[in-house]
Scaffold this active site. Structure first.
Site, PDB file in Angstrom:
ATOM      1  N   GLU A  76       1.062  -1.438   0.182  1.00  0.00           N
ATOM      2  CA  GLU A  76       0.086   0.231  -0.142  1.00  0.00           C
ATOM      3  C   GLU A  76       0.925   1.298  -0.250  1.00  0.00           C
ATOM      4  O   GLU A  76       0.617   2.589  -0.757  1.00  0.00           O
ATOM      5  CB  GLU A  76      -0.994  -0.054   1.389  1.00  0.00           C
ATOM      6  CG  GLU A  76      -2.169   0.816   1.305  1.00  0.00           C
ATOM      7  CD  GLU A  76      -3.093   1.057   0.211  1.00  0.00           C
ATOM      8  OE1 GLU A  76      -2.701  -0.288  -0.165  1.00  0.00           O
ATOM      9  OE2 GLU A  76      -3.634   1.120  -0.205  1.00  0.00           O
ATOM     10  N   ASP A  77       2.114   0.777   0.797  1.00  0.00           N
ATOM     11  CA  ASP A  77       2.453   2.181   1.534  1.00  0.00           C
ATOM     12  C   ASP A  77       4.082   2.634   0.179  1.00  0.00           C
ATOM     13  O   ASP A  77       4.600   3.686  -0.010  1.00  0.00           O
ATOM     14  CB  ASP A  77       3.186   2.488   2.406  1.00  0.00           C
ATOM     15  CG  ASP A  77       1.593   2.369   2.999  1.00  0.00           C
ATOM     16  OD1 ASP A  77       0.705   3.299   2.925  1.00  0.00           O
ATOM     17  OD2 ASP A  77       1.244   1.826   4.251  1.00  0.00           O
TER      18      ASP A  77
END
Ligand code: MN
Length: 720
Positions: A76-77
């Site tokens: 996600e990051d």
């Protein structure tokens, strides 16, 4: 910051089979991936996954779970991809990381507190491996521990509320009491700091006043129990501020002395000893009425087992005591995680890919009170459901297999009726595609849209199916009514009459119909013959048939409308090459017409059947030349014979098109003897029509006329 080797050592202390290499790789991978990223506190981001991994070692979880914790934010990051993770860390970790990533995305989508229960179910349904949920809870716990670093008040508040509404109850449901208490208290700190401060101040005051009260009570309890030969461990613990406050709120009590809010736990080795310890305490101290509860004989729903009692104990203090075995204690603190580790160590050989539900069922079999353990039936039920978001963030709960159309009808009947398309997670998808947990669904509607009968094939909800059926019935009746009216109009006109609805009233009884519309739609559906209606209304018409149209012989008509061609005994047989005395039929599959190249097929008991030379049915006889008979048409006779030609059509789905269709056929001297709708989509129908014609040329003329009609998309003659 925990070092690589420290983490490995921690895991080694409870799992000698730790996959050191995988842990090392994950450590380095996550550190590199997060690179220079910072948390809001200013700490390197990598500290976060490391702490999450650390929390999970407290629960003694396996290497795969710890590796997942280290990697949990990389998809996600960072620029890391799922493919990379699958490749480097293998299937099991890949699947777990994917699961956590999905839960994280869900979390970002909704902040609707009134949807809490659905939301909890969604998270449970999505965690098909319990370890996914455990990583998610540990992630949340660390984020809560560092919540005060978050600068925006609204964001802190939202996260705190979500923790209170969703994650703390979730932790409780899977039996993780410790985790639940801490999550709640951290959220409490944000949502009601004043209340928490006042509880803390009161605690502080009591601590000072009571001096070493807690340890004095602990000592005396230990002495009392050991004196009777029991081996016990006594613990005294202050409740967390939120638990105290919650109790004060809901039980309307105040706490006056420290022992009111300190719980004592007595840990022993066996169930027998639990009751023995209880006996000793009840003999020695006065029992406070209404405080005794036996959760050993009847466990709580989440699997919690203990004896609870309250006594007027040492120094006349009210003391609350929980008595349990060490095993029960482990489960009370760690819930499902405790079961997981236990099962892991015991059953390594049986493969590790079992689903957690299955695992819970295993535990159930050995639990004292199966019906209450973990509400297992409910959990299992969520696996059969799918939860999707509306654009406003509401959750819609549907059975597994539901499609965008089900979703549309679940939102509102009108939305369902008018639905033309759907976007899932911002991408257009076909309406029949199955929705998945957590999908964000947006339904595209159009005022011009109506439900399509084809939807019925893929919807799974009763509501959607009922609405579609209702509409289709209504529409079908509408179509039949329209078609019936067109057929009747033409039949009346052929006899020189103007068609009027009221003319039908007189003959309703004869056809067993209640209303003129019923009779008309019966004609449209082909159940009642238009000519019979005309003849019923005007009994004389039988004698004066219109000479411009093909004379239709009643017998031939009846044969045709039944879809069979009967032996042609009345007229001279129009076929050359037949064996005298042998019965002859026209094949129902290809409907041969004078002018067609034809062949006869001899079948025992049926005589000769005439097919067109290109009929598909002939395939069946390709290996039996003895069945073939060379035949051809006689020269055209004076009185035209009536034959039935069959055509396939695709027509535009719009009002009046069936009327146009029957008009074109009528104008060209053909007569519709049978009509069937074989398929209907939003834009088109497919039809099969039987038309009474003289010969092939006649049929071809009609086909040409139909092809010239704008609303008709495709016309071709049926071949078998
Ligand atoms: Mn995280």
């Amino acid at each position: 910051m925990i070092r690589q080797f420290e983490l490995v050592d921690l895991i080694k202390s409870y799992d000698p089979n730790v996959d050191e290499e995988a842990l090392d790789r994950a450590y380095v991978f996550a550190m590199k991936a997060h690179g220079q990223q910072k948390r809001e506190s200013g700490d390197p981001y990598f500290l976060h996954p490391l702490e999450v991994a650390g929390i999970l070692t407290d629960y003694k979880l396996d290497s795969a779970t710890i590796v997942t914790a280290l990697l949990h934010d990389t998809i996600e990051d960072t620029t890391a991809t799922q493919e990379e993770i699958d490749k480097i860390f293998g299937k099991e970790v890949g699947r777990l990381v994917d699961g956590v990533t999905k839960l994280t995305r869900i979390e970002m989508q909704s902040d609707q507190a009134n949807q809490a229960e659905n939301f909890r179910k969604l998270l449970l349904a999505m965690s098909d491996d319990i370890r996914v949920l455990l990583v998610k809870l540990a992630d949340r716990l660390h984020n809560m521990r560092t919540l005060h670093h978050v600068k925006k008040v609204e964001k802190r508040r939202r996260i705190a509320m979500e923790t209170m509404d969703i994650f703390a109850p979730l932790a409780e449901r899977i039996g993780m009491q410790e985790m639940k208490n801490e999550l709640e208290d951290l959220a409490f700190m944000e949502t009601n700091p004043e209340a928490r401060d006042s509880v803390m101040a009161r605690l502080e005051f009591l601590r000072k006043e009571g001096g070493d009260l807690v340890s004095r009570i602990k000592q005396e309890l230990t002495k009392t129990l050991c004196g009777d030969g029991l081996k016990v461990e006594v613990m005294g613990r202050e409740k967390l501020p939120y638990s105290i406050w919650h109790k004060m709120q809901h039980k309307d009590i105040a706490f006056e002395q420290l022992s009111d809010i300190v719980g004592f736990r007595v840990l022993v080795d066996s169930v027998d000893e639990c009751y023995k310890a209880l006996g000793i305490l009840h003999r020695k101290y006065r029992v406070i009425p209404g405080r005794f509860k036996d959760y050993i004989s009847t466990a709580k729903q989440n699997g919690y087992r203990s004896l609870h009692t309250g006594v007027l104990g040492p120094e006349q203090c009210r003391v609350e005591i929980q008595i349990r075995t060490h095993d029960m204690h482990n489960i009370a603190e760690n819930g499902v995680a405790a079961h997981w580790t236990y099962k892991q160590n015991e059953g390594r050989t049986e493969g590790r890919q079992y689903r957690w539900i299955k695992e819970l069922l295993d535990i159930l079999e050995h639990a004292a009170n199966p019906s209450e353990f973990l509400e297992h039936t409910k959990l299992e039920m969520y696996q059969d459901q799918v939860f999707c978001f509306t654009p406003r963030g509401d959750l819609i709960n549907m059975p597994h297999g539901a499609t965008a159309v089900d979703f549309a009808y679940a939102v509102h009947s009108e939305v369902g009726d008018r639905c033309v398309g759907a976007k899932v997670n911002s991408r257009i998808i076909p309406l029949h595609k199955e929705l998945r947990n957590g999908d964000h669904v947006e339904i595209l509607t159009s005022k011009a849209q109506t439900p399509s009968p084809t939807w019925e094939r893929f919807v799974v909800t009763g509501k959607a199916r009922a609405r579609i059926r209702r509409f289709v019935h209504l529409q079908e009746r509408q179509q039949y009514l329209q078609l019936g009216r067109a057929i009747l109009q033409r039949a009346f006109r052929e006899e020189g009459y103007e068609f009027a609805n009221k003319a039908l009233k007189a003959v309703l009884k004869k056809f067993n119909q209640d209303a003129t519309d019923d009779l008309t739609s019966q004609v449209g559906a082909g159940n009642i013959n238009a000519r019979d209606v005309v003849e019923a209304v005007f009994p004389r018409t039988k004698k004066n048939r219109n000479k411009n149209v093909i004379p239709l012989k009643k017998t031939a008509r009846e044969d045709i409308s039944r879809g069979t061609s009967k032996e042609n005994s009345k007229n001279a047989i129009p076929i050359k090459g037949l064996i005298p005395g042998m019965a002859m039929h026209y094949a129902d599959c290809c409907h041969p017409l004078p002018g067609d190249r034809i062949v006869g097929i001899i079948t025992t008991g049926k005589g000769v059947t005439i097919h067109t030379i290109d009929c598909d049915t002939l395939e069946e006889y390709s290996n039996t030349p003895e069945h073939w008979l060379d035949v051809s048409w006689q020269q055209q006779t004076e009185v035209p014979d009536i034959h039935v030609g069959r055509v396939h059509l695709t027509v535009v789905n719009e009002p009046g098109v069936l009327g146009t269709l029957s008009m074109v056929i009528g104008k060209n001297g053909g007569n519709i003897s049978n009509l069937k709708i074989t398929n209907r989509t939003l834009e088109f129908y497919d039809l099969v029509i039987d038309i009474e014609v003289q010969d092939l040329r006649h049929l071809m003329e009609i086909i040409a006329a139909l092809r010239a009609t704008p609303a008709i998309n495709m016309v071709e003659r049926a071949h078998g």
